[in-house]
Every structure is written in C-alpha cells, then in structure tokens.
Design an enzyme around this catalytic site. Structure first.
Site, PDB file in Angstrom:
ATOM      1  N   ASN A 213     -18.536  39.600  16.037  1.00 23.12           N
ATOM      2  CA  ASN A 213     -19.559  39.220  15.828  1.00 23.12           C
ATOM      3  C   ASN A 213     -20.094  40.439  15.624  1.00 23.12           C
ATOM      4  OD1 ASN A 213     -21.920  38.455  16.627  1.00 23.12           O
ATOM      5  ND2 ASN A 213     -21.359  37.920  18.813  1.00 23.12           N
TER       6      ASN A 213
ATOM      7  N   LYS B 275     -18.849  42.741  18.004  1.00 23.28           N
ATOM      8  CA  LYS B 275     -18.337  42.552  19.311  1.00 23.28           C
ATOM      9  C   LYS B 275     -17.070  42.032  18.729  1.00 23.28           C
ATOM     10  CE  LYS B 275     -21.930  42.119  22.475  1.00 23.28           C
ATOM     11  NZ  LYS B 275     -22.763  41.118  21.847  1.00 23.28           N
TER      12      LYS B 275
ATOM     13  N   ARG C   5     -18.175  35.460  13.503  1.00 22.06           N
ATOM     14  CA  ARG C   5     -19.550  34.573  14.239  1.00 22.06           C
ATOM     15  C   ARG C   5     -20.265  34.594  13.812  1.00 22.06           C
ATOM     16  NH1 ARG C   5     -24.028  35.430  17.879  1.00 22.06           N
ATOM     17  NH2 ARG C   5     -24.393  33.496  19.250  1.00 22.06           N
TER      18      ARG C   5
ATOM     19  N   HIS D 228     -26.322  28.322  19.389  1.00 19.50           N
ATOM     20  CA  HIS D 228     -25.121  28.103  20.686  1.00 19.50           C
ATOM     21  C   HIS D 228     -24.040  26.911  19.929  1.00 19.50           C
ATOM     22  CE1 HIS D 228     -28.377  29.530  23.786  1.00 19.50           C
ATOM     23  NE2 HIS D 228     -27.488  30.788  23.409  1.00 19.50           N
TER      24      HIS D 228
ATOM     25  N   GLY E 245     -27.731  31.178  29.616  1.00 19.86           N
ATOM     26  CA  GLY E 245     -27.145  32.156  29.760  1.00 19.86           C
ATOM     27  C   GLY E 245     -28.517  33.172  29.855  1.00 19.86           C
ATOM     28  N   ASN E 246     -28.298  34.195  28.833  1.00 18.24           N
ATOM     29  CA  ASN E 246     -29.553  35.114  28.859  1.00 18.24           C
ATOM     30  C   ASN E 246     -30.609  34.316  27.377  1.00 18.24           C
ATOM     31  OD1 ASN E 246     -29.848  37.850  30.149  1.00 18.24           O
ATOM     32  ND2 ASN E 246     -27.856  38.376  28.195  1.00 18.24           N
TER      33      ASN E 246
ATOM     34  N   ARG F  42     -37.203  35.519  26.243  1.00 13.54           N
ATOM     35  CA  ARG F  42     -38.496  34.645  24.912  1.00 13.54           C
ATOM     36  C   ARG F  42     -38.776  33.150  26.288  1.00 13.54           C
ATOM     37  NH1 ARG F  42     -32.596  33.260  22.374  1.00 13.54           N
ATOM     38  NH2 ARG F  42     -31.889  34.877  22.356  1.00 13.54           N
TER      39      ARG F  42
ATOM     40  N   ARG G 138     -29.093  37.104  38.614  1.00 11.43           N
ATOM     41  CA  ARG G 138     -29.060  37.971  40.464  1.00 11.43           C
ATOM     42  C   ARG G 138     -30.593  38.527  40.601  1.00 11.43           C
ATOM     43  NH1 ARG G 138     -23.787  39.414  37.347  1.00 11.43           N
ATOM     44  NH2 ARG G 138     -25.050  39.701  35.877  1.00 11.43           N
TER      45      ARG G 138
ATOM     46  N   GLY H 207     -23.519  32.100  31.239  1.00  5.48           N
ATOM     47  CA  GLY H 207     -23.675  33.133  32.725  1.00  5.48           C
ATOM     48  C   GLY H 207     -24.039  32.427  34.102  1.00  5.48           C
TER      49      GLY H 207
ATOM     50  N   GLY I 261     -25.159  28.825  34.011  1.00  3.74           N
ATOM     51  CA  GLY I 261     -24.459  27.855  34.700  1.00  3.74           C
ATOM     52  C   GLY I 261     -23.519  27.506  35.136  1.00  3.74           C
TER      53      GLY I 261
ATOM     54  N   GLU J 206     -16.927  31.621  23.520  1.00  2.00           N
ATOM     55  CA  GLU J 206     -16.913  31.101  22.046  1.00  2.00           C
ATOM     56  C   GLU J 206     -15.979  31.348  21.380  1.00  2.00           C
ATOM     57  OE1 GLU J 206     -21.558  31.478  23.752  1.00  2.00           O
ATOM     58  OE2 GLU J 206     -21.581  31.222  21.932  1.00  2.00           O
TER      59      GLU J 206
HETATM   60  P1  ADP Z   1     -25.508  35.453  27.070  1.00  2.00           P
HETATM   61  O1  ADP Z   1     -26.413  34.842  26.372  1.00  2.00           O
HETATM   62  O2  ADP Z   1     -25.771  37.307  26.928  1.00  2.00           O
HETATM   63  O3  ADP Z   1     -23.856  35.485  26.688  1.00  2.00           O
HETATM   64  P2  ADP Z   1     -24.662  35.100  30.139  1.00  2.00           P
HETATM   65  O4  ADP Z   1     -24.072  33.331  29.401  1.00  2.00           O
HETATM   66  O5  ADP Z   1     -23.383  35.646  30.220  1.00  2.00           O
HETATM   67  O6  ADP Z   1     -25.022  35.478  28.794  1.00  2.00           O
HETATM   68  O7  ADP Z   1     -25.624  34.882  31.189  1.00  2.00           O
HETATM   69  C1  ADP Z   1     -26.416  36.134  31.028  1.00  2.00           C
HETATM   70  C2  ADP Z   1     -27.203  35.536  32.717  1.00  2.00           C
HETATM   71  O8  ADP Z   1     -26.268  34.833  34.064  1.00  2.00           O
HETATM   72  C3  ADP Z   1     -27.850  36.728  32.789  1.00  2.00           C
HETATM   73  O9  ADP Z   1     -29.286  35.703  33.522  1.00  2.00           O
HETATM   74  C4  ADP Z   1     -27.234  36.595  34.865  1.00  2.00           C
HETATM   75  O10 ADP Z   1     -28.152  37.348  35.545  1.00  2.00           O
HETATM   76  C5  ADP Z   1     -26.669  35.376  35.041  1.00  2.00           C
HETATM   77  N1  ADP Z   1     -25.430  35.342  35.856  1.00  2.00           N
HETATM   78  C6  ADP Z   1     -24.138  36.036  35.872  1.00  2.00           C
HETATM   79  N2  ADP Z   1     -23.256  36.227  36.799  1.00  2.00           N
HETATM   80  C7  ADP Z   1     -23.892  35.357  37.645  1.00  2.00           C
HETATM   81  C8  ADP Z   1     -24.822  35.011  39.288  1.00  2.00           C
HETATM   82  N3  ADP Z   1     -23.250  34.866  39.662  1.00  2.00           N
HETATM   83  N4  ADP Z   1     -25.284  34.209  39.186  1.00  2.00           N
HETATM   84  C9  ADP Z   1     -26.298  34.138  39.058  1.00  2.00           C
HETATM   85  N5  ADP Z   1     -26.048  34.317  38.010  1.00  2.00           N
HETATM   86  C10 ADP Z   1     -25.377  34.781  36.932  1.00  2.00           C
END
Ligand code: ADP
Length: 403
Positions: free
Chosen positions: A7, A14, A95, A184, A214-215, A245, A288, A334, A336, A388
């Site tokens: 990626n 990555k 990717r 995604h 996620g983010n 965003r 978090r 993350g 979900g 992914e």
């Molecule tokens: P990306 O889109 O960068 O791949 P991720 O899928 O890793 O992102 O998701 C990142 C998000 O997941 C962040 O907002 C992070 O706070 C959240 N996250 C990760 N672990 C936890 C947790 N245990 N509880 C709540 N949120 C979490």
C-alpha cells in the site's frame, strides 16, 4: 504462493508478506516519512504470533525506491529474513484507492493499467500518485514477478446510476467523470463474504448493510453480495462523520466560508478533510479519546458521539429502505470491531425495524466473527473483523489463477 501486498502512499509504503497456502502473515511493516529529513521503517516478523519480532530503523529515506530497497533487505536478510531470496516472492498485490470507472475488476499490471491510473490522478490526487510510485519501483525491482492492482472502488462498480449519479449538470459526469465511486470496497467485499460464511449462506444470496467504522468510515448496502449503494462518493469525504472528515454537508457551505474567511479551495479542502469530523466538533479524532472526554463530562465530545450515532442510524435506515430484506448488519474496522458503545448508538431505536442488540453479547470482549443480536432480532447484527491485506492477497492469487 508468497504474495507481497503493498500500500504505497505519497510518503509511505505499508506492506505485508503472506504465505497464501496457509494465509499466514510472514512479516509486515511500514516505511514512513519518505522524503523528509529522517524516515522510519518498522518491520514485524511473524506479527501477532508468540514469535513476533520487531526491527525499527531511523534514517533518511529519500524516495520510494530507497524505501523498497530497505524493505526487501529486511525480508531477505540472511539472519532474520523470512525468505532466502526474492525468487520466493511470487506475486505483488498493490492496493489502489481510485480506479474510477476504468477498472471494474482487479487486474495484472501492464503499461495500459499504468496509463489508466495516471489518467485517474485528477479523481484521486491524494492517493494515485503514491500508488504509481509504488508500482514503478516494484516493477523495476521485481521485473519477473506478476503485479496485480486491487482497487477500493471496484466493489462499488455494481451500483446503479440512480445511486452513483449526482443531480448536477449531466455534462460534469460526461466531461469530468463527476459521480460517486465509493471506497473501502476491499473491506466491504471481504466482510460480506465472511458474513455470508458466518450465516451459512452463499454470498450471492445475502443482503447486508456493512458498516466500516475506522478513522475513515463508510457504509454499504449489499444486495445478493453486490454493492448497490455506499456512503462515500467522488472522494472519501462524503457520508458518515469520521475522525477528521465532515461527511455529508451542504455544498453551499464552501462558498460561504470561502468568502467570509477568505479561504482558498485548497484550504477548504483541508478544512473539510483534515480539520472536521470528530476533530472539528470536539478537538479529538480518536474514538478512545472521545470516550475518555465524555467520561469527564466534556459536552462537545458527547455531541460528537451523539452526531456520529445519529448519522449512522440515518444511513442504516436508508439502506433498509434500499434493500427491503436485510439478513445482517455487519460492523467492522477499528471502531466497529472494538467499540460496543458506538455499535449500540448506531442501531439505537431501530428495534421496531427488527434490529435488536443483545446487551451482554455486544459488551463481551470477544474477538473474531460474532453475532451480537438477541435471539428475537429478525436482522442479525454481526461483528466481523476486516482484513484488507488478506483480501488483496486473495484477489491477487485469483487474478493469477485466471490469467
Ligand atoms: P483506519 O481507517 O486508519 O484503518 P482503524 O480501522 O484502525 O482506522 O480505526 C481507527 C479507529 O478505531 C480510531 O478512532 C480508534 O480510536 C478506534 N479504536 C481502536 N480500538 C478501539 C477500542 N478498543 N475502542 C474504541 N475505539 C477503538
């Protein structure tokens, strides 16, 4: 077959090397800050296992070529390498974020594919140049190894025009390809197949709402295994409220703030993509940290969480209307996968639509694919971890087998 998944971004690469006979990750890592005074490389051997080992390097990494050299050096290192030579890498899977409507499947890289990706730069200005740099270096360093491109947009190429068109002058679509593409897709496709397997059904008979939080966050309406609508649009800015965003917002906001604040289009683009979402509302973009702030009584953090849950519920409601029958709502990524509060907020009040969470199952710190709905929920609510890189590697193998 060993597949190297790459990626490549504008200043990072990555990677993950997978043994596809067992689908085991041999090593993974990231080169970051390419082109800056100091770059970093983090390399993990056998990640996630008892034998996990980590190497970090800090040094100037002037370009992608140097970054790939460092990665290859560690992968084939005489002492700690996971393969003896590059000959043991049989394919590279790249990717790609933006495939536009030029690509409706993963494909073997040749000059025409590179030309297509170059043409798509106006639609993917943030990502496609970095992907092209990765492909160029990788073709140079692995000249005999087949390279495959796997696109975030391909899964959504099955959307009908009524879902992908914007109600803007039609010429903008014809001349500039302004339409919704969705992103995604690798994740939505992977969790759709895994969810079908979990439900004991074939993927082409399931209707799902896949919720990648996620983010960056997006939702997808999946009918008989195919995407028929998704929340992201021309770019990953549209749709849900994300870390930085804004998601859906009235286009008229942009000229208003441009005039009032003297902001350029680039500055507004930065504002909506990098300074908005959770960060814009409460100053924090990590879920978090938002929970920690809510626990301390931070009203803005509570508002951000409230808005996030509300937007998610609106999208789930609209996709229920799009699909009619829904087998399952599938949470992933993350937030979900890890955040029971976010999941509960996303389906709160939808009980009369047949969506009922089991409180204890939702809270259980279980990992892996699981059902968190109550026995009398007519729509299952699942948590399915996304992967992914594995999906890219699987599609890479699939393309090679078919070629
Ligand atoms: P990306 O889109 O960068 O791949 P991720 O899928 O890793 O992102 O998701 C990142 C998000 O997941 C962040 O907002 C992070 O706070 C959240 N996250 C990760 N672990 C936890 C947790 N245990 N509880 C709540 N949120 C979490």
């Amino acid at each position: 077959m060993n597949v190297l998944v790459i990626n490549s971004g504008s200043s990072s690469i990555k990677y993950q090397l997978l043994d596809m006979t067992t689908e085991r990750v041999m090593c993974s890592g990231a080169v970051e800050r390419i082109g800056e005074a100091q770059g970093t490389l983090t390399h993990k051997i056998a990640p996630g296992t008892e034998g996990e080992d980590k190497i970090t390097l800090t040094q100037p990494i002037p370009d992608h070529e140097e970054g790939m050299h460092l990665i290859i050096g560690l992968i084939t290192d005489a002492e700690r390498g996971v393969v003896k030579s590059l000959d043991e890498i049989e394919a590279v899977g790249h990717r790609i974020v933006q495939g536009g409507d030029l690509f409706d499947r993963s494909c073997l890289v040749d000059d025409a594919v590179v030309e297509g990706l170059t043409k798509l730069i106006p639609l993917g200005p943030v990502h496609n140049p970095g992907h092209l740099a990765g492909i160029r270096v990788s073709r140079h360093l692995f000249p005999k190894v087949p390279q495959v491109t796997v696109f975030d947009t391909v899964f959504h190429q099955t959307m009908p025009p009524r879902a992908y068109m914007y109600a803007l002058p039609y010429e903008l679509y014809e001349e500039l390809k302004v339409r919704r593409y969705g992103f995604h897709g690798t994740s939505h496709s992977y969790v759709s197949k895994e969810a079908a397997r979990f439900l004991g059904k074939s993927v082409d008979e399931v209707n799902l709402i896949t919720v990648h939080l996620g983010n960056g966050s997006s939702m997808c309406a999946v009918q008989n295994g195919k995407s028929v609508d998704t929340s992201m649009g021309l770019t990953p800015l549209e749709g849900l409220i994300m870390g930085t965003r804004c998601g859906d917002a009235d286009l008229a906001i942009y000229p208003l703030i441009g005039a009032a604040k003297g902001m350029s289009i680039e500055e507004i683009n930065d504002l909506t993509n990098k300074q908005s979402g959770f960060k814009g509302i409460c100053g924090k973009n990590d879920m978090r940290d938002i929970h920690a702030a809510v626990a301390k009584g931070d009203g803005r953090a509570k508002l951000a969480l409230d808005m996030f849950g509300y937007r998610n519920r609106k999208y789930i409601g609209s996709y229920l209307a799009v699909l009619g029958r829904v087998d399952a709502i599938v949470f992933t990524a993350g937030i979900g996968e890890n955040d029971p509060v976010a999941r509960e907020l996303s389906v709160r009040g939808l009980e009369h639509m047949g969506i009922k969470l089991d409180h204890d199952r939702n809270l259980a710190p279980t990992r892996g694919a699981r059902d968190i709905s109550s026995a009398d929920s007519t729509v299952r609510v699942l948590v399915i971890p996304t992967n992914e890189e594995l999906e890219i590697a699987r599609q890479t193998v699939g393309v090679l087998r078919a070629s």
